[in-house]
Motif scaffolding. Structure first.
Motif, mmCIF file in Angstrom:
data_model
loop_
_atom_site.group_PDB
_atom_site.id
_atom_site.type_symbol
_atom_site.label_atom_id
_atom_site.label_comp_id
_atom_site.label_asym_id
_atom_site.label_seq_id
_atom_site.Cartn_x
_atom_site.Cartn_y
_atom_site.Cartn_z
ATOM 1 N N LYS A 81 0.826 -1.200 0.000
ATOM 2 C CA LYS A 81 0.000 0.000 0.000
ATOM 3 C C LYS A 81 0.863 1.254 0.000
ATOM 4 O O LYS A 81 0.538 2.255 -0.646
ATOM 5 C CB LYS A 81 -0.931 0.004 1.226
ATOM 6 N N THR A 82 1.987 1.197 0.717
ATOM 7 C CA THR A 82 2.917 2.328 0.723
ATOM 8 C C THR A 82 3.502 2.540 -0.665
ATOM 9 O O THR A 82 3.628 3.681 -1.133
ATOM 10 C CB THR A 82 4.050 2.080 1.733
ATOM 11 N N ASP A 84 2.078 1.795 -3.483
ATOM 12 C CA ASP A 84 1.023 2.373 -4.320
ATOM 13 C C ASP A 84 0.879 3.870 -4.057
ATOM 14 O O ASP A 84 0.695 4.662 -4.982
ATOM 15 C CB ASP A 84 -0.311 1.674 -4.060
ATOM 16 N N THR A 85 0.959 4.245 -2.765
ATOM 17 C CA THR A 85 0.855 5.661 -2.404
ATOM 18 C C THR A 85 2.000 6.457 -3.014
ATOM 19 O O THR A 85 1.802 7.550 -3.559
ATOM 20 C CB THR A 85 0.868 5.821 -0.873
ATOM 21 N N GLU A 86 3.213 5.898 -2.922
ATOM 22 C CA GLU A 86 4.383 6.577 -3.482
ATOM 23 C C GLU A 86 4.278 6.689 -5.001
ATOM 24 O O GLU A 86 4.593 7.742 -5.582
ATOM 25 C CB GLU A 86 5.651 5.828 -3.088
ATOM 26 N N HIS A 88 1.604 6.832 -6.797
ATOM 27 C CA HIS A 88 0.613 7.847 -7.126
ATOM 28 C C HIS A 88 1.183 9.248 -6.922
ATOM 29 O O HIS A 88 0.977 10.147 -7.749
ATOM 30 C CB HIS A 88 -0.632 7.655 -6.248
ATOM 31 N N THR A 125 -1.976 17.519 0.505
ATOM 32 C CA THR A 125 -1.545 16.601 -0.541
ATOM 33 C C THR A 125 -0.129 16.929 -0.987
ATOM 34 O O THR A 125 0.696 16.029 -1.215
ATOM 35 C CB THR A 125 -2.499 16.672 -1.745
ATOM 36 N N ARG A 128 2.305 15.757 1.605
ATOM 37 C CA ARG A 128 2.541 14.307 1.484
ATOM 38 C C ARG A 128 3.485 14.007 0.317
ATOM 39 O O ARG A 128 4.323 13.095 0.398
ATOM 40 C CB ARG A 128 1.214 13.561 1.304
#
Length: 376
Positions: A81-82, A84-86, A88, A125, A128
Motif C-alpha cells: 500500500k505504501t 502504491d501511495t508513493e 501515485h 496533498t 505528502r
C-alpha cells in the motif's frame, strides 16, 4: 601533482585538478584560474576523508532514471500500500524535472513545483508529496549520487489549495444503534455487529479484518491488542498505520459481541472471518450488509470518527483518545476532533440557556429579564 598547468591549443592557460584516493584518480575538473582549482581540489579531498565524497559523474543520472531504481529497491522492503501511495504521488513529478540531472535539482526547483501543484491540489496533498520525494533524495545521498538532499531545505508554501477536504460525519449513539438495528433486518447478526464494533472501538477496517483470537484480552478488562492490518487486496501487514501496537478497550455490549465471537476458536483464528475462514473484504461486507442503503450517508470510516467523538464528548482525555486511535501525536487527534471537546464553562452556559428557553409562558419577558439583569 594534484593541480597541473595546461597550455591549450589557442595558447590560453587552464588548470586541471585531480582528486586521488590512493593511487587512483576518483575525480577530475578543469578551471581557468589556479585558485579555483585549488579550492575545488581541497573541498573534494576533505569530503573524501570524511566519507562524504560524491563522484561528480554520478550526479549526471537523470531524476527519472534514479526514481525507477529507487522504486525497485523499495519493493519488498515496504508495504504494498505504501508503494502504491508513493507511485501515485510521484506522478506529480513533471517530465522536465524527470529529465534533469540529479545534481542540478535545487530546493528552489522543488518549491516551484509545490507552488504549481497547489493550484489544483490541497496543501496537505503537496506536503505528502514532499514526504515521498524527500526519502528518494536521501536514498540518492546514501548511494553517493548527490551530496545533499534538496527536499530537506524546501518548504511547502502557505495556502489551502483547491480540493476539498472530506468532512468528518460521526454518528450519535442513538444513530449508531438505529443503523445497527436497520442492518440486523437486512443481513446476518455478525455483519450488523461489525458496524457496532467499528463504531465503538474506533479501529480501522484493515485492523478488524486482521484481528485474531489471541489479540483479544479479557484481563484486567476486555480489550483488543491491535498490531496487524489487512487492507483489501493486500497481504497482512505486521504493523498498523500508526506504526505501533496499541490496546483498545471493549466497552458495553461490544465486549459481549467480541467475547462471544471467539468462543471455541483457535488462538490464530480470525475473530471476524469470512464464510471460508479467510480475512473479510471491506467491499464484500458493505455489499452483504447493504451498507449504502442503511448507513444514512456515512462512510465506513465515519464509524472510526464516531468512536473518537463519543470518547471526547464524554470527557475521555485527549492523550487517552490519541492512544486508543493509534495517532502519532495528541496534536493530530486535537486537529481532527478538538471541536468535540467542550469545557465546563461551555456546558454550564448551554445548560443555563436551555433551562431559560424551556420555561413556559412569555419568552419575551424571560429574555427581557436577562437583558436588564433583573434575574441573575
Amino acid at each position: 601533482m594534484t593541480v597541473s598547468r595546461i597550455v591549450n591549443a589557442d595558447g590560453s592557460i587552464s588548470y586541471r585538478a585531480r582528486v586521488k584516493s590512493g593511487r587512483s584518480v576518483v575525480a577530475s575538473k578543469t578551471f581557468r584560474r589556479k585558485g579555483d582549482a585549488d579550492t575545488w581540489h581541497d573541498s573534494q579531498k576533505r569530503a573524501l576523508s570524511l566519507g562524504e565524497f560524491v563522484d561528480p559523474r554520478a550526479g549526471m543520472e537523470s531524476v527519472g532514471s534514479a526514481l525507477e531504481r529507487w522504486a525497485q529497491a523499495r519493493a519488498g522492503t515496504v508495504a504494498s500500500k505504501t508503494l502504491d501511495t508513493e507511485k501515485h504521488a510521484l506522478k506529480h513529478v513533471p517530465t522536465a524535472l524527470r529529465n534533469r540531472p540529479l545534481s542540478a535539482v535545487r530546493a528552489t526547483d522543488l518549491e516551484a513545483l509545490y507552488t504549481q501543484m497547489m493550484r489544483t491540489l490541497n496543501r496537505s496533498t503537496v506536503i505528502r508529496f514532499r514526504q515521498v520525494i524527500s526519502p528518494f533524495f536521501s536514498w540518492a545521498v546514501a548511494q553517493k549520487l548527490i551530496a545533499k538532499n534538496p527536499a530537506i531545505e524546501s518548504k511547502v508554501p502557505r495556502g489551502t489549495g483547491q480540493d476539498t477536504k472530506r468532512e468528518i460525519f460521526p454518528y450519535t449513539v442513538e444513530e449508531l444503534r438505529a443503523v445497527h438495528a436497520d442492518l440486523l433486518s437486512h443481513t446476518s447478526r455478525e455483519n450488523a455487529d461489525i458496524a457496532l464494533v467499528l463504531g465503538l472501538t474506533g479501529i480501522r477496517w484493515g485492523e478488524l479484518a486482521a484481528l485474531r483470537v489471541r489479540d483479544v484480552q479479557e484481563l484486567p478488562y476486555p480489550a483488543l491488542r491491535i498490531s496487524r492490518s489487512k487492507p483489501d487486496g493486500q497481504p497482512v501487514r505486521t504493523v498498523t498505520k500508526g506504526g505501533k501496537p496499541r490496546t483498545v478497550p471493549l466497552m458495553g455490549d461490544v465486549a459481549t459481541i467480541v467475547l462471544n465471537a471467539i468462543k471455541g476458536k483457535a488462538p490464530d483464528a480470525l475473530v471476524f472471518a469470512s464464510a471460508t475462514g479467510s480475512a473479510r473484504s471491506g467491499n464484500n461486507w458493505k455489499r452483504d450488509a447493504h451498507w449504502k442503503a442503511n448507513a444514512r450517508g456515512r462512510r465506513v470510516h465515519d464509524l472510526r470518527h464516531t468512536a473518537a467523538s463519543l470518547w471526547l464528548i464524554n470527557r475521555v482525555d485527549i492523550k487517552t483518545v490519541q492512544t486508543w486511535l493509534g495517532h502519532s501525536s495528541a496534536k493530530l487527534t486535537m486537529d481532527l476532533y478538538g471541536h468535540y471537546m467542550g469545557n465546563d464553562a461551555d456546558t454550564a452556559a448551554v445548560a443555563r440557556m436551555n433551562a431559560v428557553l424551556a420555561q413556559p409562558g412569555d419568552a419575551g419577558g424571560t429574555l427581557e429579564k436577562l437583558s436588564t439583569g433583573a434575574e441573575r
